[in-house]
Design an enzyme around this catalytic site. Structure first.
Site, mmCIF file in Angstrom:
data_model
loop_
_atom_site.group_PDB
_atom_site.id
_atom_site.type_symbol
_atom_site.label_atom_id
_atom_site.label_comp_id
_atom_site.label_asym_id
_atom_site.label_seq_id
_atom_site.Cartn_x
_atom_site.Cartn_y
_atom_site.Cartn_z
ATOM 1 N N HIS B 277 0.845 -1.191 0.000
ATOM 2 C CA HIS B 277 0.000 0.000 0.000
ATOM 3 C C HIS B 277 0.880 1.241 0.000
ATOM 4 O O HIS B 277 1.824 1.330 0.785
ATOM 5 C CB HIS B 277 -0.874 -0.039 1.259
ATOM 6 C CG HIS B 277 -2.084 0.815 1.152
ATOM 7 N ND1 HIS B 277 -2.008 2.178 1.120
ATOM 8 C CD2 HIS B 277 -3.393 0.501 1.063
ATOM 9 C CE1 HIS B 277 -3.245 2.665 1.010
ATOM 10 N NE2 HIS B 277 -4.095 1.668 0.977
ATOM 11 N N ARG B 341 -2.372 1.958 -6.893
ATOM 12 C CA ARG B 341 -1.523 1.657 -5.742
ATOM 13 C C ARG B 341 -0.143 1.129 -6.115
ATOM 14 O O ARG B 341 0.874 1.573 -5.579
ATOM 15 C CB ARG B 341 -2.191 0.595 -4.859
ATOM 16 C CG ARG B 341 -3.297 1.123 -4.020
ATOM 17 C CD ARG B 341 -3.891 0.030 -3.164
ATOM 18 N NE ARG B 341 -5.019 0.567 -2.401
ATOM 19 C CZ ARG B 341 -5.751 -0.136 -1.545
ATOM 20 N NH1 ARG B 341 -5.489 -1.410 -1.339
ATOM 21 N NH2 ARG B 341 -6.752 0.416 -0.903
#
Lengths: 259, 648
Positions: B277, B341
């Protein structure tokens, strides 16, 4: 991995930690010097560093409960200098060493409550809180029987207030802080969460009677509205939830006796 | 040397047990064809469920209520603490309450595409179908989702989709869903249908006559090694992100239950598929124990930059505008700071590798709100992001309204896991795997707000409608602790614990875990290469040997011993780490979160190789010093056309 860029603010601390080998053993406060603590460490990371040293020195590392380390699972919690979760109103894992100063002496103890027996060192058994939930802290909704989610609108204010109560993480700080050793804030948070929702109405009377009954059976003390609980609650559960519990309890008792 | 020197190829997997026919009808077909168990017979049948997160608690509550004898285990002191509780954003459901063109088919399509065409169409379609029922169930349980003034449920939008289908409870959706499942579970505990064991950790699987029939667990308080038996075993034991040591996972999250089952014959699928992330709070020192996520939504208004010059150590405010590199805006002018991401994560790594990272250790980039505050006003930025800014300030001691945030990518979720068929049954008959612990629905990349959906779909609706097909053949022959298989499994656990305690070496368990994490992060993290993965495998093998020679585990087994607990987990992470590298080495393509530097387009985008790699890599255990065995399950796309993802 690299060290902190700025070590000039590192602190030398003295800890006095409750050590207790097992539930049946006597405990005692034991002193440890912890040098060069970075202010950016979390409180639990400071204990990690000490534990690494104790392990290499053939000493037993200090046992403490912890898991998510982001303030939501409710696993961690110790009394720091007499205050549940320490000097900031947050969970122990979210407390950072910048809240302390060089040369501080820090007392670290487990939650103190007859209903939370010590397992080892700073670890306690909070199974009593689960049993309060088992007594009625739920809405009976068998899987697969639910109507469409939009079948019953819930006023936004009620939904928001239910959410606020539902943010309780079950850490037990309220019990540790209460001079009566009461778990009433924990119990009231659940009564409030479920009692504010239309789905929670059918079991509202039995819920409060059963949960309060279990609360007392576990040996938790009564509430005398002192407010130490809400003062340390990392999620800011309001004392007004206990007023709401009392209203529900009176209503439930009245309708029980009316029958 | 070829990749084959690390593994051998086994038989392909030909049947996943998904019914044939129109994808819309497959779940109905399976539910109809599955054998049922008469309610009166259910109480004679027993099920062990390990883990009490969304997937485990929901399954235990539902199966207990259905009348089975359920025994449930968690390593925490209460089932309410499982790490599902930390999920922030929300849960997707194809309700189309917004009337914005959403449908089951669209959720299915978005998820298959988001997974970069490495998940199964049949499973994903069922997930989308089931999503609708989950919201109904949770509302009925009293989950306080966000609502609008009319009293109806609110929705928001989430990464990479054009509809609003995400249901949420402020930034604590996972907490509220888990508390709902936990309460349903505790209701069954009170009813006597679920026997709950907290502070118990599964350390071995018991297999009798080829079927999963029980588990060996350690009572983490007394140290007692216990044998428990049942007609079926369910692992709902979560993901393995902690193989990297630093991740957004809880400290206790581990792969041990899954790895022990893998060693006993369960295939492990796509282990190299991990999600990193982009927006987490960076490491502040070598004492760091975990990483904290900052919601991705911050990238809507924050601008990401680093200094243009290497080693520029001036405070952010002293670096003039012309000496800043807003690298995402520069490299991806069309998407700017809102690239997906994986792209954002890799770009941050690249600028830090160039020596332009900021903060301690140079592992961070700025996320700057100065422009947003100037444009929107301080109050508006505070209203939108106030809670996140406060959280950041608490952890770092810095005020993000005045100085830019520092962020860095962190391991967050693992798409890989134990291989399961359409029924969620592993390759060991009688062992089922649910939630993040299995590999099923997210392919090579998970979309936001889909993990909660999958955990609850598996536990409330899928498993309770498939496990009966297996249990209908039971009850199986009674087994107790005198059975040779049970004695052997228990002995294995006891021997291993005795070994840990006897080594009495010179290095702590955590020091090994940190070293493993660093190897994984350096070579099997955001960018992987042939050479790097081979280096990693060699380093992991050395580390494994050193671990078993020189680890120091103090204390005894017969009391709470957190060092001993961690030793067992780290030993298994080391073995898993090697398999992840072998899997990543074999997959010579880039897809989703798996980026192989050798497989990229001219402008640095991930390049899939569908001709050679459109398969699930399901690994068999090859023995202590043997090579893992690769079984390929071919992936076929009948409904969604395979396309190269593009962000230009």
């Amino acid at each position: 991995m690299t060290g902190s860029g700025d070590t000039s603010k590192d602190m030398d601390l003295k800890l006095r930690v409750w050590r207790q080998r097992g539930p049946k053993d006597d405990g005692a406060m034991v002193e440890y010097d912890v040098p060069a603590v970075s202010p950016d460490m979390s409180f639990l990371e400071m204990l990690d560093v000490l534990n690494e040293r104790l392990t290499l020195e053939d000493d037993d590392p200090i046992a403490f409960d912890h898991d998510c380390r982001e303030g939501i699972c409710g696993a961690c919690g110790v009394v720091i200098n007499g205050i549940a979760h320490g000097p900031e109103v947050t969970t122990t894992c979210q407390l950072h060493m910048r809240s302390f100063t060089d040369g501080d002496v820090i007392d670290i103890e487990p939650w103190r409550s007859g209903s939370f027996p010590v397992v080892k060192d700073l670890v306690v058994d909070r199974g009593s809180l689960d049993r309060i939930i088992q007594a009625g802290g739920y809405i009976s909704a068998p899987t697969g029987t639910a109507p469409d989610a939009h079948a019953v609108p819930v006023p936004k204010d009620d939904a928001d207030a239910a959410f606020d109560a539902a943010t309780c993480i079950g850490c037990g700080a309220c019990v540790a802080a209460c001079p009566n050793g009461s778990a009433m804030l924990f119990t009231a948070a659940k009564i409030t969460h479920l009692g504010l929702l239309p789905q929670g109405q059918p079991e509202r009377d039995s819920r409060v009677l059963d949960m309060v009954g279990q609360h007392d059976a576990e040996g938790f003390g009564g509430c005398s509205q002192i407010g130490e609980c809400t003062a340390v609650c990392p999620k800011g559960i309001s004392l007004s939830t206990i007023s709401r519990l009392n209203v529900d309890l009176l209503g439930a008792l009245r309708s029980t006796y009316a029958k | 040397m070829t990749a084959d020197s690390y593994h051998v190829v086994g038989e392909p997997i030909r049947d996943t047990k998904a019914p044939a026919g129109d994808i819309k009808d497959r779940w109905d077909t399976r539910r109809f064809e599955a054998k049922l168990v008469n309610p009166a017979n259910r109480r004679k049948l027993s099920i062990i469920i390990v883990g009490t997160g969304l997937a485990g608690a929901s399954a235990a509550a539902t199966l207990g209520e259905a009348g089975y004898q359920v025994t449930s285990f968690c390593y925490q002191d209460s089932p309410r603490r499982a790490h599902s509780i930390a999920a922030q954003g929300g849960i997707n459901a194809a309700k189309n309450y917004r009337n914005d063109g959403d449908s089951i088919y669209r959720l299915f399509y978005d998820t298959v595409k988001g997974g970069d065409f490495r998940s199964r169409e049949s499973n994903v379609y069922r997930l989308a179908q089931t999503s609708v029922e989950i919201i109904d169930q949770c509302v009925a349980q009293g989950v306080p989702f966000a609502r609008e003034y009319g009293g109806l449920l609110d929705n928001r939008s989430f990464g990479g989709v054009q509809v609003s289908r995400t249901f949420y409870a402020r930034g604590q959706t996972g907490q509220q869903l888990l508390i709902g499942a936990y309460q349903a579970l505790e209701r069954q505990v009170a009813a006597g249908t679920v026997d709950m064991h907290t502070r118990h950790e599964m350390l071995e699987l018991i297999i009798v006559d080829g079927k999963a029939r029980g588990v060996i667990v350690r009572d983490m308080v007394s140290g007692e090694i216990e044998s428990h038996f049942a007609d079926a075993v369910v692992l709902a034991t979560g993901g393995y992100g902690n193989v990297f040591f630093l991740s957004t996972n809880a400290m206790g999250c581990n792969v041990t239950a899954n790895w022990r089952a893998h060693r006993k014959g369960a295939l492990f699928a796509n282990p190299c598929f991990t999600q990193i992330h982009p927006t987490c709070i960076p490491v502040s020192g070598d004492y760091q124990s975990k990483l904290t996520l900052m919601s991705e939504s911050l990238r809507n208004d924050g601008r990401i930059w680093v200094p243009k010059a290497k080693g520029d150590a001036r405070p952010a405010a002293d670096i003039p505008e012309e000496e800043r590199d807003y690298y995402l805006e520069r490299i991806y002018p069309a998407f700017g700071n809102l690239v997906p991401r994986d792209i954002a994560s890799r770009a941050a790594k690249n600028v830090c590798d160039e020596g332009r990272g900021v903060g301690p250790g140079g592992l961070g980039v700025y996320l700057d709100f100065a422009d947003a505050i100037a444009r929107l006003g301080l109050a508006s930025v505070e209203a939108k992001y106030g809670n996140l800014f406060d959280m950041y300030a608490k952890i770092t001691g810095e005020n993000p309204y005045q100085t830019p945030m520092r962020i860095y990518p962190a391991v967050h979720y693992t798409m890989g896991g134990l291989w399961v068929d359409y029924d969620l049954q592993s390759t060991i008959p009688g062992m089922f795997v649910t939630g993040e612990a299995n590999f099923s629905d997210h392919g090579a990349n998970r979309l936001g707000a889909s993990a909660l959906m999958q955990g609850l779909a598996d536990g409330y609706f899928v498993l309770p409608n498939t496990i009966n097909d297996y249990l209908a053949d039971g009850p199986f022959v009674p087994v107790d602790e005198t059975h040779p298989a049970a004695i052997e499994a228990k002995q294995l656990v006891e021997d291993r614990i005795a070994t840990f305690l006897a080594i009495n070496g010179s290095r702590t368990v955590d020091s090994f875990h940190k070293e493993l994490g660093q190897i994984m992060w350096d070579y099997c993290g955001m960018e992987r290469t042939d050479e790097g993965l081979r280096t990693a495998i060699a380093k992991i093998r050395e580390l494994k040997a050193e671990f078993w020679r020189d680890v120091k585990v103090s204390g005894v087994n017969e009391e709470l011993n957190q060092t001993l607990e961690r030793a067992g987990r780290v030993a298994d992470f080391i073995e898993l780490g090697e398999l992840m590298c072998i899997d990543a080495l074999d997959r010579r393509e880039s897809c989703g979160g798996h980026f192989r530097a050798e497989s990229q387009t001219e402008d640095g985008e991930a390049m899939r190789d569908d001709e050679n790699f459109a398969y699930v890599a399901a690994w068999g255990y090859g023995g202590e010093d043997g090579k893992p065995i690769l079984h390929k399950e071919a992936l076929e796309y009948e409904y969604v056309e395979m396309k190269q993802r593009s962000y230009k």
